[in-house]
Design a protein around this motif. Structure first.
Motif, PDB file in Angstrom:
ATOM      1  N   ARG A   1       6.014   8.485   1.086  1.00 21.40           N
ATOM      2  CA  ARG A   1       4.909   8.553   1.987  1.00 21.40           C
ATOM      3  C   ARG A   1       3.430   8.756   1.813  1.00 21.40           C
ATOM      4  NH1 ARG A   1       4.941  13.227   5.442  1.00 21.40           N
ATOM      5  NH2 ARG A   1       6.296  14.455   2.855  1.00 21.40           N
ATOM      6  N   ALA A   2       3.117   8.590   1.113  1.00 17.14           N
ATOM      7  CA  ALA A   2       2.083   7.321   0.344  1.00 17.14           C
ATOM      8  C   ALA A   2       2.035   5.797   0.821  1.00 17.14           C
ATOM      9  CB  ALA A   2       1.369   7.586  -1.119  1.00 17.14           C
ATOM     10  N   ALA A   3       3.266   5.597   0.692  1.00 16.00           N
ATOM     11  CA  ALA A   3       3.579   4.151   1.135  1.00 16.00           C
ATOM     12  C   ALA A   3       3.380   3.901   2.209  1.00 16.00           C
ATOM     13  CB  ALA A   3       4.907   3.462   0.163  1.00 16.00           C
ATOM     14  N   VAL A   4       4.178   4.831   2.743  1.00 19.45           N
ATOM     15  CA  VAL A   4       5.031   4.638   4.323  1.00 19.45           C
ATOM     16  C   VAL A   4       3.543   4.573   5.008  1.00 19.45           C
ATOM     17  CG1 VAL A   4       5.987   5.363   6.489  1.00 19.45           C
ATOM     18  CG2 VAL A   4       7.717   4.933   4.090  1.00 19.45           C
ATOM     19  N   TYR A   5       2.528   5.477   4.634  1.00 15.08           N
ATOM     20  CA  TYR A   5       1.629   5.308   5.557  1.00 15.08           C
ATOM     21  C   TYR A   5       0.815   4.220   5.182  1.00 15.08           C
ATOM     22  CZ  TYR A   5       2.636  10.427   6.704  1.00 15.08           C
ATOM     23  OH  TYR A   5       2.984  11.904   7.454  1.00 15.08           O
ATOM     24  N   ALA A   6       0.739   3.976   3.754  1.00 10.05           N
ATOM     25  CA  ALA A   6      -0.183   3.036   4.069  1.00 10.05           C
ATOM     26  C   ALA A   6       0.772   1.732   4.609  1.00 10.05           C
ATOM     27  CB  ALA A   6      -0.506   2.437   2.177  1.00 10.05           C
ATOM     28  N   ALA A   7       1.486   0.870   4.669  1.00  8.01           N
ATOM     29  CA  ALA A   7       2.054   0.128   4.613  1.00  8.01           C
ATOM     30  C   ALA A   7       2.070  -0.256   6.666  1.00  8.01           C
ATOM     31  CB  ALA A   7       3.595  -0.214   4.705  1.00  8.01           C
ATOM     32  N   ALA A   8       2.389   0.834   6.985  1.00  2.60           N
ATOM     33  CA  ALA A   8       1.777   1.099   9.172  1.00  2.60           C
ATOM     34  C   ALA A   8       0.026   0.771   8.937  1.00  2.60           C
ATOM     35  CB  ALA A   8       1.979   2.435   9.257  1.00  2.60           C
ATOM     36  N   VAL A   9      -0.561   1.019   8.087  1.00  7.12           N
ATOM     37  CA  VAL A   9      -1.341   0.203   8.757  1.00  7.12           C
ATOM     38  C   VAL A   9      -1.750  -0.767   7.889  1.00  7.12           C
ATOM     39  CG1 VAL A   9      -4.069   0.460   7.807  1.00  7.12           C
ATOM     40  CG2 VAL A   9      -2.707   2.803   7.964  1.00  7.12           C
ATOM     41  N   THR A  10      -1.715  -1.721   7.205  1.00  6.81           N
ATOM     42  CA  THR A  10      -1.654  -2.109   6.729  1.00  6.81           C
ATOM     43  C   THR A  10      -1.263  -4.026   7.092  1.00  6.81           C
ATOM     44  OG1 THR A  10      -0.129  -2.673   5.040  1.00  6.81           O
ATOM     45  CG2 THR A  10      -2.557  -2.128   4.252  1.00  6.81           C
ATOM     46  N   ALA A  11       0.689  -3.216   7.327  1.00  9.61           N
ATOM     47  CA  ALA A  11       1.263  -3.630   8.151  1.00  9.61           C
ATOM     48  C   ALA A  11       1.717  -4.943   7.826  1.00  9.61           C
ATOM     49  CB  ALA A  11       0.907  -4.584   9.890  1.00  9.61           C
ATOM     50  N   ASP A  12       1.890  -5.055   6.538  1.00 11.07           N
ATOM     51  CA  ASP A  12       1.490  -6.536   5.160  1.00 11.07           C
ATOM     52  C   ASP A  12       3.626  -6.280   4.627  1.00 11.07           C
ATOM     53  OD1 ASP A  12       1.063  -8.315   3.126  1.00 11.07           O
ATOM     54  OD2 ASP A  12       1.687  -7.001   2.091  1.00 11.07           O
ATOM     55  N   PRO A  13       3.896  -7.792   4.742  1.00 10.81           N
ATOM     56  CA  PRO A  13       4.869  -7.601   4.727  1.00 10.81           C
ATOM     57  C   PRO A  13       5.401  -6.709   3.577  1.00 10.81           C
ATOM     58  CG  PRO A  13       5.137  -9.361   5.939  1.00 10.81           C
ATOM     59  CD  PRO A  13       3.515  -9.001   5.450  1.00 10.81           C
ATOM     60  N   ALA A  14       5.048  -7.107   2.382  1.00  4.80           N
ATOM     61  CA  ALA A  14       5.379  -6.802   1.053  1.00  4.80           C
ATOM     62  C   ALA A  14       5.085  -5.110   1.083  1.00  4.80           C
ATOM     63  CB  ALA A  14       4.043  -7.268   0.330  1.00  4.80           C
ATOM     64  N   ASP A  15       4.516  -4.573   1.890  1.00  4.34           N
ATOM     65  CA  ASP A  15       3.701  -3.357   1.654  1.00  4.34           C
ATOM     66  C   ASP A  15       5.084  -2.806   2.415  1.00  4.34           C
ATOM     67  OD1 ASP A  15       1.033  -3.811   0.153  1.00  4.34           O
ATOM     68  OD2 ASP A  15      -0.246  -3.098   2.025  1.00  4.34           O
ATOM     69  N   ILE A  16       5.340  -2.979   3.166  1.00  8.49           N
ATOM     70  CA  ILE A  16       6.244  -2.770   4.243  1.00  8.49           C
ATOM     71  C   ILE A  16       7.657  -2.661   3.090  1.00  8.49           C
ATOM     72  CG2 ILE A  16       8.375  -2.461   6.337  1.00  8.49           C
ATOM     73  CD1 ILE A  16       5.588  -3.860   7.900  1.00  8.49           C
ATOM     74  N   ALA A  17       8.144  -3.512   2.618  1.00 12.49           N
ATOM     75  CA  ALA A  17       9.128  -3.802   1.587  1.00 12.49           C
ATOM     76  C   ALA A  17       9.082  -2.642   0.324  1.00 12.49           C
ATOM     77  CB  ALA A  17       9.094  -5.616   0.982  1.00 12.49           C
ATOM     78  N   ALA A  18       7.763  -2.550   0.178  1.00 12.18           N
ATOM     79  CA  ALA A  18       8.136  -1.354  -1.013  1.00 12.18           C
ATOM     80  C   ALA A  18       7.939  -0.257  -0.639  1.00 12.18           C
ATOM     81  CB  ALA A  18       5.922  -1.585  -1.617  1.00 12.18           C
ATOM     82  N   ALA A  19       7.104   0.339   0.983  1.00 15.63           N
ATOM     83  CA  ALA A  19       7.461   1.309   2.057  1.00 15.63           C
ATOM     84  C   ALA A  19       9.515   1.579   1.931  1.00 15.63           C
ATOM     85  CB  ALA A  19       6.969   1.659   2.353  1.00 15.63           C
ATOM     86  N   ARG A  20       9.537   0.814   2.164  1.00 13.99           N
ATOM     87  CA  ARG A  20      11.369   1.031   2.846  1.00 13.99           C
ATOM     88  C   ARG A  20      12.038   1.252   1.197  1.00 13.99           C
ATOM     89  NH1 ARG A  20      15.278  -0.913   5.939  1.00 13.99           N
ATOM     90  NH2 ARG A  20      17.617  -0.375   5.186  1.00 13.99           N
ATOM     91  N   LEU A  21      11.334   0.565  -0.019  1.00 12.60           N
ATOM     92  CA  LEU A  21      12.944   1.121  -1.243  1.00 12.60           C
ATOM     93  C   LEU A  21      11.658   2.586  -1.419  1.00 12.60           C
ATOM     94  CD1 LEU A  21      11.807  -2.147  -3.116  1.00 12.60           C
ATOM     95  CD2 LEU A  21      13.960  -1.741  -2.322  1.00 12.60           C
ATOM     96  N   LEU A  22      10.779   3.093  -1.573  1.00 15.75           N
ATOM     97  CA  LEU A  22      10.806   4.081  -1.476  1.00 15.75           C
ATOM     98  C   LEU A  22      10.761   5.297  -1.566  1.00 15.75           C
ATOM     99  CD1 LEU A  22       6.568   3.400  -2.873  1.00 15.75           C
ATOM    100  CD2 LEU A  22       8.810   3.988  -4.985  1.00 15.75           C
ATOM    101  N   ALA A  23      11.090   5.099   0.243  1.00 17.87           N
ATOM    102  CA  ALA A  23      11.585   5.625   0.934  1.00 17.87           C
ATOM    103  C   ALA A  23      12.537   6.368   1.007  1.00 17.87           C
ATOM    104  CB  ALA A  23      11.519   5.544   2.713  1.00 17.87           C
ATOM    105  N   ASP A  24      14.187   4.729   0.769  1.00 11.96           N
ATOM    106  CA  ASP A  24      15.440   5.311   0.515  1.00 11.96           C
ATOM    107  C   ASP A  24      15.391   5.929  -0.338  1.00 11.96           C
ATOM    108  OD1 ASP A  24      16.366   3.875   2.785  1.00 11.96           O
ATOM    109  OD2 ASP A  24      16.323   2.004   1.463  1.00 11.96           O
TER     110      ASP A  24
END
Length: 307
Positions: A229-252
């Motif tokens: 949750r922390a990673a997905v919410y953070a990636a939604a704010v930053t929209a950084d590709p690396a943040d999005i990739a990390a969020a996807r890995l953790l969410a999966d």
């Protein structure tokens, strides 16, 4: 940088949850399971009227005018409810495909190895010619495999039980993140289901949640869900590709492993058709193959760290 939800975002999440509980409760879920492949057009139009598909469309174009963080909250609730249909493809088509924003047009996307809800779509974005129907592991997500350059040309019996196929060159980052949001919804829901069952189910004269092994499973469920949750919410704010990739890995991981652990807490009854737990695991498997899959997230994250 603050990632705390605003009052409006909290109200949006509560509103989407209330809408889905009213329009797609457990009875509707089980009815959809019993009629696989049939898309509820009335529900689709209701979602359109509520602004689900037009959430990020500017108000000047008839949309709601919100941003990626709000879309993440809406898709998280959709994942929690196991809402069926090509939600992501239709949402991304709002503003470009007539009727997509209002829910009058159902859109599928042929932009990877698998195409979801191809037969039910009014419009298909991309080339799906020659796509081969599969027997999907998820009764709520009919699948076709592409047979062109991005597909293997051979349909395996179970798309969730084989290694990931060719990775799309550059999946849409928004598609990657909103898929992660749906996975987050599943991770949160299976955590709730596991805890509820651990409190209610009794063995040897006391709730199974009193046993340390079950407590550890539930704790692991919560840690994975909240980390994602922390990673997905953070990636939604930053929209950084690396943040999005990390969020996807953790969410999966949180969705797939969380559903497995939830099944473990439920024991043998979790595997029965009458329980809902297996539906969450099957949907998590299918989502994990969408928008490049975890392989894309791992490659993107590795490239970002190396750079």
């Amino acid at each position: 940088m603050r990632f705390q939800l605003t009052d409006d975002q909290v109200a949006l999440r509560a509103g989407v949850r209330e809408l889905l509980e009213r329009c797609f409760g457990r009875e509707a879920l089980r009815a959809a399971v019993d009629a696989p492949g049939r898309l509820d057009r009335a529900l689709w139009r209701t979602l359109g009227e509520a602004g689900f598909f037009a959430l990020r469309l500017p108000e000047a174009d008839g949309g709601v005018g919100l941003g990626l963080p709000e879309a993440v909250l809406a898709f998280e609730e959709a994942g929690r409810a196991l809402l069926p249909g090509p939600l992501l493809a239709t949402h991304l088509a709002a503003g470009t495909v007539p009727g997509a924003a209002s829910g009058e047009t159902v859109v599928a996307a042929a932009d990877g190895e698998l195409v979801e809800w191809l037969d039910a779509a009014d419009v298909v974005r991309g080339d799906a010619s020659g796509a081969v129907a599969l027997r999907s592991v998820d009764p709520l997500t009919p699948l076709h495999r592409l047979t062109g350059p991005s597909g293997s040309g051979v349909a395996p019996p179970d798309p969730a039980a084989v290694p990931a196929g060719p990775v799309a060159a550059s999946p849409d980052p928004v598609a990657v993140l909103l898929t992660a949001a749906e996975q987050l919804g599943t991770a949160g829901r299976v955590c709730e289901l596991a805890v509820q069952h651990a409190r209610a189910r009794e063995q040897f004269g006391r709730p199974i949640g009193a046993f340390q092994a079950v407590q550890h499973l539930c704790a692991d469920l919560l840690v994975r869900a909240e980390t994602a949750r922390a990673a997905v919410y953070a990636a939604a704010v930053t929209a950084d590709p690396a943040d999005i990739a990390a969020a996807r890995l953790l969410a999966d991981e949180a969705a797939v492993q969380g559903a497995r652990d939830c099944l473990q807490v439920h024991g043998g009854m979790g595997f029965t058709w009458d329980a809902d737990v297996h539906l969450h695991l099957k949907r998590a498997w299918v989502r994990a193959r969408r928008a490049g899959g975890s392989a894309y997230g791992a490659e993107l994250l590795a490239a970002a760290l190396a750079g």
